[in-house]
Design a protein around this motif. Structure first.
Motif, short mmCIF file in Angstrom:
data_model
loop_
_atom_site.label_atom_id
_atom_site.label_comp_id
_atom_site.label_asym_id
_atom_site.label_seq_id
_atom_site.Cartn_x
_atom_site.Cartn_y
_atom_site.Cartn_z
N LEU A 106 0.81 -1.22 0.00
CA LEU A 106 0.00 0.00 0.00
C LEU A 106 0.84 1.27 0.00
O LEU A 106 0.46 2.25 -0.62
N SER A 107 1.97 1.27 0.69
CA SER A 107 2.79 2.48 0.70
C SER A 107 3.34 2.75 -0.70
O SER A 107 3.42 3.91 -1.12
N ALA A 108 3.71 1.72 -1.45
CA ALA A 108 4.18 1.91 -2.82
C ALA A 108 3.05 2.43 -3.70
O ALA A 108 3.24 3.32 -4.53
N ALA A 109 1.85 1.89 -3.52
CA ALA A 109 0.70 2.33 -4.33
C ALA A 109 0.34 3.78 -4.02
O ALA A 109 0.07 4.56 -4.94
N LYS A 110 0.35 4.15 -2.76
CA LYS A 110 0.03 5.53 -2.40
C LYS A 110 1.08 6.49 -2.91
O LYS A 110 0.80 7.65 -3.17
N GLY A 111 2.31 6.00 -3.06
CA GLY A 111 3.39 6.82 -3.58
C GLY A 111 3.38 6.95 -5.10
O GLY A 111 4.21 7.63 -5.68
N GLY A 112 2.45 6.26 -5.76
CA GLY A 112 2.33 6.36 -7.21
C GLY A 112 3.26 5.45 -7.98
O GLY A 112 3.53 5.70 -9.16
N ALA A 113 3.73 4.38 -7.36
CA ALA A 113 4.65 3.47 -8.04
C ALA A 113 3.98 2.79 -9.23
O ALA A 113 2.82 2.40 -9.15
N ASP A 114 4.71 2.67 -10.34
CA ASP A 114 4.20 1.96 -11.50
C ASP A 114 4.20 0.46 -11.27
O ASP A 114 3.32 -0.26 -11.73
N LYS A 115 5.23 -0.03 -10.58
CA LYS A 115 5.33 -1.46 -10.26
C LYS A 115 5.41 -1.60 -8.75
O LYS A 115 6.13 -0.87 -8.10
N TRP A 116 4.66 -2.54 -8.23
CA TRP A 116 4.68 -2.81 -6.80
C TRP A 116 5.62 -3.97 -6.55
O TRP A 116 5.58 -4.99 -7.25
N LEU A 117 6.46 -3.85 -5.57
CA LEU A 117 7.39 -4.91 -5.16
C LEU A 117 8.32 -5.31 -6.28
O LEU A 117 8.81 -6.43 -6.32
N ASP A 118 8.55 -4.43 -7.25
CA ASP A 118 9.43 -4.70 -8.38
C ASP A 118 9.03 -5.96 -9.14
O ASP A 118 9.86 -6.72 -9.61
N GLU A 119 7.76 -6.21 -9.24
CA GLU A 119 7.25 -7.39 -9.92
C GLU A 119 6.35 -6.98 -11.08
O GLU A 119 5.80 -5.90 -11.10
N ASP A 120 6.19 -7.89 -12.01
CA ASP A 120 5.26 -7.70 -13.12
C ASP A 120 4.12 -8.69 -12.90
O ASP A 120 4.31 -9.90 -13.02
N TYR A 121 2.94 -8.20 -12.53
CA TYR A 121 1.85 -9.08 -12.17
C TYR A 121 0.99 -9.41 -13.38
O TYR A 121 0.58 -8.54 -14.12
N GLN A 122 0.76 -10.69 -13.55
CA GLN A 122 -0.12 -11.17 -14.59
C GLN A 122 -1.01 -12.24 -13.98
O GLN A 122 -0.61 -12.92 -13.04
N VAL A 123 -2.18 -12.40 -14.52
CA VAL A 123 -3.11 -13.39 -14.02
C VAL A 123 -3.41 -14.37 -15.14
O VAL A 123 -3.70 -13.96 -16.26
N MET A 124 -3.32 -15.65 -14.82
CA MET A 124 -3.71 -16.67 -15.80
C MET A 124 -5.23 -16.77 -15.78
O MET A 124 -5.87 -16.62 -14.74
N ARG A 125 -5.77 -17.05 -16.93
CA ARG A 125 -7.22 -17.20 -17.05
C ARG A 125 -7.54 -18.68 -17.05
O ARG A 125 -7.29 -19.38 -18.03
N PHE A 126 -8.09 -19.16 -15.93
CA PHE A 126 -8.42 -20.56 -15.78
C PHE A 126 -9.90 -20.79 -16.09
O PHE A 126 -10.76 -20.00 -15.72
N ALA A 127 -10.17 -21.90 -16.77
CA ALA A 127 -11.55 -22.29 -17.07
C ALA A 127 -12.12 -23.06 -15.89
O ALA A 127 -11.39 -23.79 -15.22
N PRO A 128 -13.40 -22.92 -15.63
CA PRO A 128 -14.01 -23.73 -14.57
C PRO A 128 -13.95 -25.21 -14.94
O PRO A 128 -14.02 -25.57 -16.12
#
Length: 156
Positions: A106-128
């Protein structure tokens, strides 16, 4: 009775839900709930001051993954497995580890960081998963029963 008559209806309970919890191993669910609680703290405080009960919860309305532990480069990783929506292939996914302290994100997000925790977050799309339910069974979920209990349990 008179308070309801003159004030009208009011919100009694508010649930702040972090969805798609099935995309994380269950070992991370407590941390996800803590992040949701921290994100919504001000709104929860206002709602409680106005008399509403609040709760934060990690849930999945339709569970699309299973959990597993794999070894990668000599390290045990908690992964989720599922069928990819786009290709139909089975995949195991290591979503990473959420921080113990929500303030780290949250502190990184409030500071306007483009990347949080120096990570690139992606989500896989899983089928039910294909449903094979017996009469009276519902689809697989995560904590929808707790959400319903909190929201309407006292009305039943």
């Amino acid at each position: 009775f008179l308070a309801k008559l003159f004030r009208g209806k009011r919100v009694e309970k508010i649930l702040f839900a972090a969805t798609k919890a099935d995309h994380l191993h269950h070992a991370q669910h407590g941390r996800l709930t803590a992040i949701m609680a921290a994100l919504t703290r001000e709104a929860r405080d206002r709602a409680r001051f106005a008399g509403a009960e609040t709760e934060a919860l990690a849930l999945a309305s339709l569970r699309a993954t299973t959990e597993d532990t794999m070894t990668h480069a000599g390290t045990l990783l908690d992964v989720v497995r599922g069928t990819l929506l786009d290709t139909g292939k089975q995949a195991a996914f290591y979503p990473g580890a959420l921080p113990d302290d929500p303030a780290h994100i949250l502190s990184a997000a409030k500071g306007g960081a483009d990347k949080w925790l120096d990570e690139d977050y992606q989500v896989m799309r899983f089928a039910p998963a294909p449903l094979t339910l017996r009469p009276g069974d519902g689809p697989p979920h995560m904590r929808m029963d707790r959400a319903a209990q909190f929201l309407i349990g006292d009305k039943l």
